[in-house]
Design an enzyme around this catalytic site. Structure first.
Site, PDB file in Angstrom:
ATOM      1  N   HIS A 126     -14.930 -50.443 -52.416  1.00 54.16           N
ATOM      2  CA  HIS A 126     -13.804 -50.397 -53.340  1.00 54.16           C
ATOM      3  C   HIS A 126     -13.590 -51.851 -53.790  1.00 54.16           C
ATOM      4  CE1 HIS A 126      -9.560 -50.212 -54.552  1.00 54.16           C
ATOM      5  NE2 HIS A 126      -9.679 -48.899 -54.598  1.00 54.16           N
ATOM      6  N   ASP A 203     -12.581 -51.675 -43.759  1.00 52.12           N
ATOM      7  CA  ASP A 203     -11.655 -51.054 -44.701  1.00 52.12           C
ATOM      8  C   ASP A 203     -11.511 -49.586 -44.275  1.00 52.12           C
ATOM      9  OD1 ASP A 203     -10.423 -49.753 -46.759  1.00 52.12           O
ATOM     10  OD2 ASP A 203     -11.700 -50.576 -48.338  1.00 52.12           O
ATOM     11  N   GLN A 206      -9.947 -44.845 -46.195  1.00 52.73           N
ATOM     12  CA  GLN A 206     -10.336 -43.440 -46.387  1.00 52.73           C
ATOM     13  C   GLN A 206     -10.658 -42.739 -45.069  1.00 52.73           C
ATOM     14  OE1 GLN A 206      -9.997 -41.775 -49.118  1.00 52.73           O
ATOM     15  NE2 GLN A 206      -9.685 -43.434 -50.576  1.00 52.73           N
ATOM     16  N   LYS A 229      -1.910 -43.409 -48.259  1.00 52.41           N
ATOM     17  CA  LYS A 229      -3.042 -42.489 -48.135  1.00 52.41           C
ATOM     18  C   LYS A 229      -2.992 -41.689 -46.835  1.00 52.41           C
ATOM     19  CE  LYS A 229      -6.038 -45.516 -50.806  1.00 52.41           C
ATOM     20  NZ  LYS A 229      -6.573 -44.970 -52.053  1.00 52.41           N
ATOM     21  N   CYS A 369     -12.491 -47.493 -58.839  1.00 59.87           N
ATOM     22  CA  CYS A 369     -12.491 -48.878 -58.343  1.00 59.87           C
ATOM     23  C   CYS A 369     -13.773 -49.199 -57.581  1.00 59.87           C
ATOM     24  CB  CYS A 369     -11.282 -49.180 -57.469  1.00 59.87           C
ATOM     25  SG  CYS A 369      -9.713 -48.982 -58.310  1.00 59.87           S
TER      26      CYS A 369
HETATM   27  N1  PMP Z   1     -10.257 -49.433 -50.025  1.00 61.44           N
HETATM   28  C1  PMP Z   1     -10.515 -48.137 -50.231  1.00 61.44           C
HETATM   29  C2  PMP Z   1     -11.753 -47.534 -49.646  1.00 61.44           C
HETATM   30  C3  PMP Z   1      -9.643 -47.373 -51.004  1.00 61.44           C
HETATM   31  O1  PMP Z   1      -9.927 -46.087 -51.215  1.00 61.44           O
HETATM   32  C4  PMP Z   1      -8.490 -47.979 -51.534  1.00 61.44           C
HETATM   33  C5  PMP Z   1      -7.510 -47.195 -52.377  1.00 61.44           C
HETATM   34  N2  PMP Z   1      -8.089 -46.536 -53.468  1.00 61.44           N
HETATM   35  C6  PMP Z   1      -8.255 -49.322 -51.278  1.00 61.44           C
HETATM   36  C7  PMP Z   1      -9.154 -50.021 -50.511  1.00 61.44           C
HETATM   37  C8  PMP Z   1      -7.063 -50.041 -51.786  1.00 61.44           C
HETATM   38  O2  PMP Z   1      -5.886 -49.530 -51.244  1.00 61.44           O
HETATM   39  P1  PMP Z   1      -4.478 -49.871 -51.896  1.00 61.44           P
HETATM   40  O3  PMP Z   1      -4.625 -49.642 -53.370  1.00 61.44           O
HETATM   41  O4  PMP Z   1      -3.559 -48.881 -51.271  1.00 61.44           O
HETATM   42  O5  PMP Z   1      -4.156 -51.272 -51.561  1.00 61.44           O
END
Ligand code: PMP
Length: 416
Positions: A126, A203, A206, A229, A369
């Site tokens: 991401h 990270d 997910q 999430k 993203c």
């Molecule tokens: N890493 C991953 C794998 C994600 O799916 C996301 C959220 N789409 C993020 C980081 C970023 O999280 P946040 O937008 O809540 O800061």
């Protein structure tokens, strides 16, 4: 037929009663943000109505109560990932946590990144776990390298073993890719990183909603996740770190509430986690996040995981059986969560999204993203369906039925 009462779970989510143009909402976008059970909304409201005040300060009764609730929330959320409360830093989300880590590593301390050092990420990041490292590399003269993703969506571990070497100082990777849904081999990557004395940054955005996490046992040094999430509110997340790693990191952002002594010239800092929590904290959100993980923990998690595993299988096998669908990360060999990105060949992802929306089905479309990963698969956008604990097999079938009709509707493919 599943040993899991999904109807009871659904009843906890007010939003699941929503209709989209007269059709029941089929929410398959939990990977972007999860829905929130009533107890989470109530916990935030109750805090604000009954205990709201500044934590760690005032001598008054409400302040003491708020502080207790805030620090209890830390204990609860730390416990959710198998950790001690001192190891859990509140952040506004995973993005903020990753910027904190990359920022702190950039300017001083024993762990400081320097010119010639190497930072290793994956091709499946991401952007939140990519761009902070790009910036860190640019600021320090370090080199950013990446572990390639194979055609089947798995990380190329042979390449990883070659890449991770003496110069490697950080290995950052997703526990579960937000596009592929594949659970990455944490232990193997940790072994490679530890072998060269590199820090590991996980990270866990997910994975946190779907897998039981024991971060200390996982072997990683630092990890982040987002509250919104895991059935919690926006504006809150956490950075977890090993004691000695947090201890070695200098503060990233600075200000009030993170210090012991301040003169006009200098400041001395509190130990972690407060060292990384300057300014007014997201208190009601922390309390509500604790309510969310407590709510999750009230369920039979083995049964919940079995339920989600059945959804995952139905989703992936169902999509695979539809003509003209290409899955991103198409393999049976991996452990997965119920999240799958796909392409409907000949139809733009945004058109697919609108077509599904007209049938009440909410999915995410675009690059999620993760532009480099889409580029690696030769595409710019995909459709992503992601399930949650409240998702039903019928909802997956509604999605599959709708997807079956996309190419015909747009006049693409043999049947047209
Ligand atoms: N890493 C991953 C794998 C994600 O799916 C996301 C959220 N789409 C993020 C980081 C970023 O999280 P946040 O937008 O809540 O800061």
């Amino acid at each position: 037929s599943l040993p899991f009462d999904v109807a009871a779970v659904r009843a906890d989510f007010p939003i699941l009663e929503t209709e989209i143009d007269g059709r029941p909402l089929v929410y398959l976008d939990s990977g972007a943000t999860s829905q929130k059970p009533r107890v989470v909304l109530e916990a935030e409201r109750e805090f604000l109505e009954q205990a709201n005040s500044a934590v760690h300060r005032g001598a008054h009764t409400l302040a003491a109560e708020a502080t207790e609730l805030f620090e209890d929330a830390r204990v609860t959320v730390a416990d959710f990932v198998g950790a001690e409360p001192e190891q859990l830093v509140w952040t506004s989300g995973a993005t903020a946590g990753l910027n904190l880590v990359a920022g702190s590593l950039g300017y001083r301390g024993d762990l400081q990144i320097r010119e010639g050092d190497e930072i290793v990420v994956t091709e499946a990041e991401h952007h939140a776990n990519l761009i902070p490292w790009q910036e860190l590399a640019a600021r320090t003269g370090a080199r950013l390298r990446h572990i390639p993703v194979r055609e089947d969506g798995m990380l190329d571990l042979h390449a990883a073993a070659e890449l991770i070497g003496e110069r490697t100082k950080v290995v950052a990777f997703p526990h579960v890719s937000n596009v592929l849904g594949i659970v990455n081999p944490v232990a193997k990557l940790v072994t490679l990183a530890r072998g060269v004395g590199a820090l590991t940054v996980l990270d866990a955005c997910q994975s946190a909603p779907h897998l039981r996490l024991d971060l200390p046992a996982s072997g990683v040094d630092l990890a982040v996740f987002s509250g919104h999430k895991v059935y919690g509110p926006y504006g809150i997340g956490a950075l977890w770190g090993r004691d000695e790693v947090l201890e070695a990191l200098p503060p990233f952002t600075t200000g009030g509430s993170m210090i012991t002594t301040v003169t006009l010239d200098r400041a001395e800092y509190l130990p972690p986690p407060q060292r990384f929590e300057p300014g007014t904290q997201p208190v009601s959100q922390a309390v509500a996040l604790a309510a969310a993980v407590r709510w999750l923990g009230e369920h039979d998690l083995d049964a919940a995981h079995a339920h989600e595993a059945a959804l995952e299988k139905r989703l992936r096998e169902g999509l695979r059986s539809i003509d003209g669908i290409r899955l991103l990360g198409d393999t049976d060999a991996a452990e997965r969560v119920a999240l799958q990105a796909f392409e409907v060949q000949g139809v733009h992802a945004h058109d697919v999204g609108q077509f599904l929306d007209a049938r009440g089905v909410a999915v995410r479309v675009g690059h999620h993203c993760a532009q480099p990963l889409h580029r690696r698969f030769g595409m710019t956008a995909s459709v992503r369906a992601s399930a949650a604990i409240h998702t039903t097999e019928d909802e997956i079938d509604t999605l599959l039925d709708a997807v079956s009709g996309v190419r015909g509707f747009f006049g693409v493919g043999a049947a047209a």
